[in-house]
Design a protein around this motif. Sequence first.
Motif, PDB file in Angstrom:
ATOM      1  N   ALA A   1      -1.768   0.435 -13.096  1.00  0.00           N
ATOM      2  CA  ALA A   1      -0.664   1.245 -13.127  1.00  0.00           C
ATOM      3  C   ALA A   1      -0.556   1.241 -11.850  1.00  0.00           C
ATOM      4  N   THR A   2      -0.984   0.016 -11.066  1.00  0.00           N
ATOM      5  CA  THR A   2       0.188   0.220  -9.369  1.00  0.00           C
ATOM      6  C   THR A   2       0.474  -1.449  -9.420  1.00  0.00           C
ATOM      7  N   GLY A   3       0.736  -1.981 -10.758  1.00  0.00           N
ATOM      8  CA  GLY A   3       1.262  -3.262 -11.154  1.00  0.00           C
ATOM      9  C   GLY A   3       2.185  -2.677 -11.542  1.00  0.00           C
ATOM     10  N   CYS A   4       2.576  -1.424 -12.564  1.00  0.00           N
ATOM     11  CA  CYS A   4       3.495  -1.303 -13.436  1.00  0.00           C
ATOM     12  C   CYS A   4       4.114  -0.419 -12.444  1.00  0.00           C
ATOM     13  N   VAL A   5       3.700   0.300 -11.449  1.00  0.00           N
ATOM     14  CA  VAL A   5       4.652   0.779 -10.058  1.00  0.00           C
ATOM     15  C   VAL A   5       5.923  -0.118  -9.600  1.00  0.00           C
ATOM     16  N   LEU A   6       4.652  -0.930  -8.868  1.00  0.00           N
ATOM     17  CA  LEU A   6       5.484  -2.117  -8.372  1.00  0.00           C
ATOM     18  C   LEU A   6       6.314  -2.913  -8.209  1.00  0.00           C
TER      19      LEU A   6
ATOM     20  N   LEU B   1       9.341  -0.107  -9.163  1.00  0.00           N
ATOM     21  CA  LEU B   1      10.467  -0.230  -7.536  1.00  0.00           C
ATOM     22  C   LEU B   1      10.644  -1.071  -7.069  1.00  0.00           C
ATOM     23  N   VAL B   2      10.237  -2.455  -7.749  1.00  0.00           N
ATOM     24  CA  VAL B   2      10.914  -4.236  -7.191  1.00  0.00           C
ATOM     25  C   VAL B   2      12.622  -4.381  -8.360  1.00  0.00           C
ATOM     26  N   THR B   3      12.573  -3.768  -9.728  1.00  0.00           N
ATOM     27  CA  THR B   3      13.456  -4.013 -11.051  1.00  0.00           C
ATOM     28  C   THR B   3      14.240  -2.427 -10.717  1.00  0.00           C
ATOM     29  N   CYS B   4      13.597  -1.569 -10.521  1.00  0.00           N
ATOM     30  CA  CYS B   4      14.344   0.074 -10.577  1.00  0.00           C
ATOM     31  C   CYS B   4      15.089   0.156 -11.273  1.00  0.00           C
TER      32      CYS B   4
END
Length: 81
Positions: free
Chosen positions: A15-20, A23-26
């Motif tokens: 989940a953290t990887g998905c959120v990051l 955030l990076v790609t918007c």
Amino acid sequence: LLRSPSYGSAIDIFATGCVLAELVTCKPLFPGSSELDQIYKVFSVLGNLKLQNVTDGINLDKRISIACVAGNTESLLTSCL
């Protein structure tokens, strides 16, 4: 996840990887039009499931009565093998 007794740190890391990534790609990482469509998109990226994971999901669905595919979650999960 949905009330699963086998929740662990691996789920939090995913989940953290998905959120990051979002955030990076918007952009949404798995932009599904519904929960079911989103599951298909996740499977298309991660590949086939292990039989044990599918069995756990089917049993969890029966236990808590999610019925996300007109009561036929088993066919959804087994089609992803």
